[in-house]
Design an enzyme around this catalytic site. Structure first.
Site, PDB file in Angstrom:
ATOM      1  N   ARG A  19       0.838  -1.192   0.000  1.00 45.16           N
ATOM      2  CA  ARG A  19       0.000   0.000   0.000  1.00 45.16           C
ATOM      3  C   ARG A  19       0.874   1.243   0.000  1.00 45.16           C
ATOM      4  NH1 ARG A  19      -3.508  -2.252   4.915  1.00 45.16           N
ATOM      5  NH2 ARG A  19      -1.529  -1.637   5.829  1.00 45.16           N
ATOM      6  N   ASP A  65       1.189   5.596   0.381  1.00 41.24           N
ATOM      7  CA  ASP A  65       0.570   6.742   1.060  1.00 41.24           C
ATOM      8  C   ASP A  65       0.010   7.749   0.064  1.00 41.24           C
ATOM      9  OD1 ASP A  65       0.958   6.078   3.703  1.00 41.24           O
ATOM     10  OD2 ASP A  65       3.002   6.870   3.726  1.00 41.24           O
ATOM     11  N   ARG A 106      10.714   7.323   3.174  1.00 40.51           N
ATOM     12  CA  ARG A 106      10.708   8.788   3.283  1.00 40.51           C
ATOM     13  C   ARG A 106      11.522   9.268   4.485  1.00 40.51           C
ATOM     14  NH1 ARG A 106       4.489  10.124   3.112  1.00 40.51           N
ATOM     15  NH2 ARG A 106       5.306  12.133   3.847  1.00 40.51           N
TER      16      ARG A 106
END
Lengths: 251, 251
Positions: free
Chosen positions: B50, B52, B198
């Site tokens: 998945r 973001d 990130r």
């Protein structure tokens, strides 16, 4: 007075083209308005080659005369700040001689026309590339393109609105290069007629897809007749990539 | 019933992420609704990982079970037609064994985090890359990154919302590669914690800009404490680039 040479990158999607228009936003208008906010009255900006609506630039060259002691670096920073959030960036700025002219000093211009040759629709690049779903033979396109290189009457590849005095142009190179699903058509000439690159690319794609033979393209050129044109490629894939000036390294 | 494996490219800018959300559009919702228009009731689509909100994919892998005699090619074409004009493209589709699972069969995932290291603002790539104006030392970033490769407790680089049972992950590679003004951080692991890429990239940029030393990054990892984190890179530059499965060539 100082003459500043600007190098401009812009995404052409929101604009009617480089040149100021009464009926919609243009790159020239945004740059001139940003300059006006920096130095007072908006000056006139001259560019190496006007682009059509929806056409992009990686390194358009332009110049402007300013009565200001601002340094090139400060001018570039201030312009970029005032241009925000428009997708226009000043990526180079230098002081040049008073007789340097973005348009008249320019020795050659080059364009890159980008094609995505795949069936699947566009995602990231909507408006930034021409998707052609039929498999294109890029070697054949390159072979056909070589017939257009050199000095020719390009009437077939000229728009009805073209204001040039003569339809004769000298095409220095027209290379078709495939990298995976991407095809680039690289064109370089001292100058181009209105719609010339898009018209040539439209016909090359007909050759690549097999609807035209290599000699059909030559026949279209020889016809010197707009009616012989296959079709125009859309503005989406067209990028002004470089302008060349005396004393600068050429590519 | 046939299980179809899909390869999906999407521009994450308009979406809350891959997964269905009550409060906004998602990639999963659009694909499931398109499938519903093809086969009747919308089936559930499972993905390899998945993503973001605002994160992109060049080749997300997913699967869906359909009671339909449709061929993979026809399914891909129909899905792309029904997904229009969303920036989501099905770029691959094949029938697979019933026990092939996009998430559970996946051996490794890889991401590319893209940085544009220049002062000038973004034009074509707003939302598609992270612009960092300070000059980054990419060799130093790569050196620092090697300390994160291997099996570690990545608590420092994990979001508060992360639902994984363990903070231990094995990072196969973390390469920092500069090409002109572009820097790519390529990360590969069996799986990642929430926000791990990130968070790692945010810290590597602090190293590249000189605000952190190479050993500061090691100290942050060793702290096993979210409070030791420098800062998170924005979603803009993050691309899910590949998922690897048994029997497929790895990269």
């Amino acid at each position: 007075m100082t003459r500043f040479a600007l190098t401009v990158e812009f995404d052409g999607r929101p604009y009617m083209g480089w040149q100021r228009q009464a009926h919609g936003p243009s790159v020239q208008q945004h740059i001139e308005e940003a300059l006006g906010r920096i130095v007072g009255a908006p000056p006139v900006v001259h560019c190496a080659g006007r682009t059509d609506a929806g056409v992009h630039a990686l390194a358009m060259r332009a110049h402007v005369d300013l009565d200001s002691a601002i340094t090139p670096f400060r001018l570039m920073e201030a312009l970029n700040a005032h241009l925000r959030p428009e997708p226009i960036a000043i990526i180079g700025c230098e002081a040049v001689a008073d007789d340097w002219h973005a348009r008249f000093s320019c020795l050659a211009r080059s364009y890159d026309y980008r094609i995505l040759n795949r069936r699947a629709p566009l995602t990231f690049e909507q408006g930034l590339i021409w998707r052609v779903p039929q498999r294109l033979d890029s070697d054949r396109m390159h072979e056909a393109a070589q017939q257009l290189v050199g000095r020719h009457d390009f009437t077939t590849f000229r728009s009805a609105q073209c204001q040039a005095d003569s339809p004769v142009r000298t095409l220095d190179r027209l290379d078709v290069i495939r990298t995976g699903e991407r095809i680039s058509v690289l064109a370089r000439a001292r100058s181009f007629l209105h719609h010339q690159v898009r018209s040539m690319v439209g016909c090359l794609v007909m050759v690549g897809a097999g609807s035209w033979s290599v000699s059909d393209l030559k026949a279209a050129l020889d016809a010197r007749d707009r009616a012989a044109l296959g079709h125009n490629a859309p503005p989406d894939g067209l990028y002004f990539v470089a302008a060349f000036y005396p004393g600068e390294p050429s590519r």
